[in-house]
Design a protein around this motif. Structure first.
Motif, PDB file in Angstrom:
ATOM      1  N   MET A  18      55.905  44.348 -12.076  1.00 37.61           N
ATOM      2  CA  MET A  18      56.358  43.919 -13.405  1.00 37.61           C
ATOM      3  C   MET A  18      57.832  43.541 -13.309  1.00 37.61           C
ATOM      4  O   MET A  18      58.610  44.234 -12.663  1.00 37.61           O
ATOM      5  CB  MET A  18      56.179  45.040 -14.435  1.00 37.61           C
ATOM      6  CG  MET A  18      54.745  45.352 -14.768  1.00 37.61           C
ATOM      7  SD  MET A  18      54.583  46.712 -15.944  1.00 37.61           S
ATOM      8  CE  MET A  18      55.316  46.010 -17.399  1.00 37.61           C
ATOM      9  N   SER A  20      61.052  42.401 -15.912  1.00 33.01           N
ATOM     10  CA  SER A  20      61.409  42.309 -17.326  1.00 33.01           C
ATOM     11  C   SER A  20      62.867  42.695 -17.522  1.00 33.01           C
ATOM     12  O   SER A  20      63.482  43.317 -16.652  1.00 33.01           O
ATOM     13  CB  SER A  20      60.512  43.247 -18.140  1.00 33.01           C
ATOM     14  OG  SER A  20      60.901  43.268 -19.485  1.00 33.01           O
ATOM     15  N   GLU A  22      63.484  44.717 -19.858  1.00 34.79           N
ATOM     16  CA  GLU A  22      63.328  46.082 -20.367  1.00 34.79           C
ATOM     17  C   GLU A  22      63.628  47.092 -19.254  1.00 34.79           C
ATOM     18  O   GLU A  22      63.474  46.791 -18.073  1.00 34.79           O
ATOM     19  CB  GLU A  22      61.887  46.297 -20.873  1.00 34.79           C
ATOM     20  CG  GLU A  22      61.482  45.388 -22.002  1.00 34.79           C
ATOM     21  CD  GLU A  22      62.256  45.656 -23.278  1.00 34.79           C
ATOM     22  OE1 GLU A  22      62.795  46.764 -23.448  1.00 34.79           O
ATOM     23  OE2 GLU A  22      62.336  44.732 -24.107  1.00 34.79           O
ATOM     24  N   ARG A  24      63.162  50.157 -16.650  1.00 38.52           N
ATOM     25  CA  ARG A  24      62.011  50.488 -15.796  1.00 38.52           C
ATOM     26  C   ARG A  24      61.122  51.548 -16.440  1.00 38.52           C
ATOM     27  O   ARG A  24      59.900  51.480 -16.358  1.00 38.52           O
ATOM     28  CB  ARG A  24      62.491  50.993 -14.436  1.00 38.52           C
ATOM     29  CG  ARG A  24      63.118  49.914 -13.609  1.00 38.52           C
ATOM     30  CD  ARG A  24      63.689  50.492 -12.330  1.00 38.52           C
ATOM     31  NE  ARG A  24      64.404  49.430 -11.630  1.00 38.52           N
ATOM     32  CZ  ARG A  24      64.445  49.296 -10.344  1.00 38.52           C
ATOM     33  NH1 ARG A  24      63.859  50.175  -9.588  1.00 38.52           N
ATOM     34  NH2 ARG A  24      65.092  48.302  -9.790  1.00 38.52           N
ATOM     35  N   TYR A  26      60.591  52.103 -19.524  1.00 38.10           N
ATOM     36  CA  TYR A  26      59.788  51.492 -20.582  1.00 38.10           C
ATOM     37  C   TYR A  26      58.606  50.723 -19.986  1.00 38.10           C
ATOM     38  O   TYR A  26      57.478  50.845 -20.457  1.00 38.10           O
ATOM     39  CB  TYR A  26      60.650  50.560 -21.441  1.00 38.10           C
ATOM     40  CG  TYR A  26      59.855  49.830 -22.486  1.00 38.10           C
ATOM     41  CD1 TYR A  26      59.462  50.474 -23.656  1.00 38.10           C
ATOM     42  CD2 TYR A  26      59.466  48.509 -22.301  1.00 38.10           C
ATOM     43  CE1 TYR A  26      58.711  49.818 -24.616  1.00 38.10           C
ATOM     44  CE2 TYR A  26      58.714  47.845 -23.257  1.00 38.10           C
ATOM     45  CZ  TYR A  26      58.339  48.506 -24.411  1.00 38.10           C
ATOM     46  OH  TYR A  26      57.591  47.857 -25.343  1.00 38.10           O
ATOM     47  N   MET A  27      58.878  49.930 -18.937  1.00 40.79           N
ATOM     48  CA  MET A  27      57.802  49.169 -18.303  1.00 40.79           C
ATOM     49  C   MET A  27      56.737  50.114 -17.749  1.00 40.79           C
ATOM     50  O   MET A  27      55.535  49.855 -17.870  1.00 40.79           O
ATOM     51  CB  MET A  27      58.366  48.266 -17.199  1.00 40.79           C
ATOM     52  CG  MET A  27      59.220  47.123 -17.730  1.00 40.79           C
ATOM     53  SD  MET A  27      59.674  45.901 -16.478  1.00 40.79           S
ATOM     54  CE  MET A  27      60.720  46.838 -15.394  1.00 40.79           C
TER      55      MET A  27
END
Length: 186
Positions: A18, A20, A22, A24, A26-27
């Motif tokens: 992933m 993002s 955001e 880590r 949160y992901m």
């Protein structure tokens, strides 16, 4: 240019990368949520393909999203009512300023009502936040307990399989012993 965060997550046994803006954590939280939902559906019917599990998971998450969105709009609408009442009070205040000498007592009463509404709104908002935190805490605890239960069920299943294998070996050993005794007696 912002630095993108990368994290490798595991969903239904498959690793994905992933990327993002955001954090880590949160992901990982999102990936864990999706994984939990997919595992839940996959365990209900072992015949489902990964694609079928993914589609059903997406439908379930979509259902949750729309229900939460509806709840959000209802709550937002409820929070708008005190604002509407405040606007009505302002209109009355404006009319009463034209008739200040006659309506001074009425104006003071409306002002007190307005302050009570603001205080009630603050109390409702604080109560809502406390309830929201409690719901989040309980949800987190439920997820932890659910994961522990799943692990315990897996251990139980493994122990049942080992017991079954031991029973099969015992039957085979008894059969071999019987054959040996019969051969020895001859």
């Amino acid at each position: 240019m912002t630095n993108k965060n990368r994290v490798i997550v595991k969903i239904l046994g498959q690793e994905y990368t992933m990327v993002s803006d955001e954090p880590r954590e949160y992901m990982q939280k999102v990936a864990n949520y999706v994984d939990d939902k997919m595992v839940e559906i996959a365990e209900k019917n072992k015949k489902f393909s990964t694609a079928m599990v993914a589609v059903l998971t997406a439908l379930n998450i979509g259902d949750e999203y729309f229900k939460l969105a509806d709840d959000y709009h209802k709550i937002k609408g409820e929070h708008g009512k005190p604002v509407e009442e405040l606007e009505k009070a302002k209109e009355l205040l404006s009319l009463s300023s034209m008739k200040m000498e006659k309506m001074e007592k009425e104006y003071e009463g409306l002002l007190e009502e307005y302050e009570e509404m603001q205080e009630n709104f603050r109390k409702m908002e604080a109560s809502y936040m406390e309830l929201r935190e409690e719901v989040n805490r309980l949800s987190y605890e439920c997820n932890i307990k659910d994961n522990k239960l799943k692990k315990a069920e897996k251990i139980n299943e493994d122990l049942k399989n080992k017991l079954m294998q031991s029973e099969i070996k015992l039957v085979q050993t008894k059969k071999e012993l019987q054959e040996f005794i019969e051969a020895f007696d001859e």
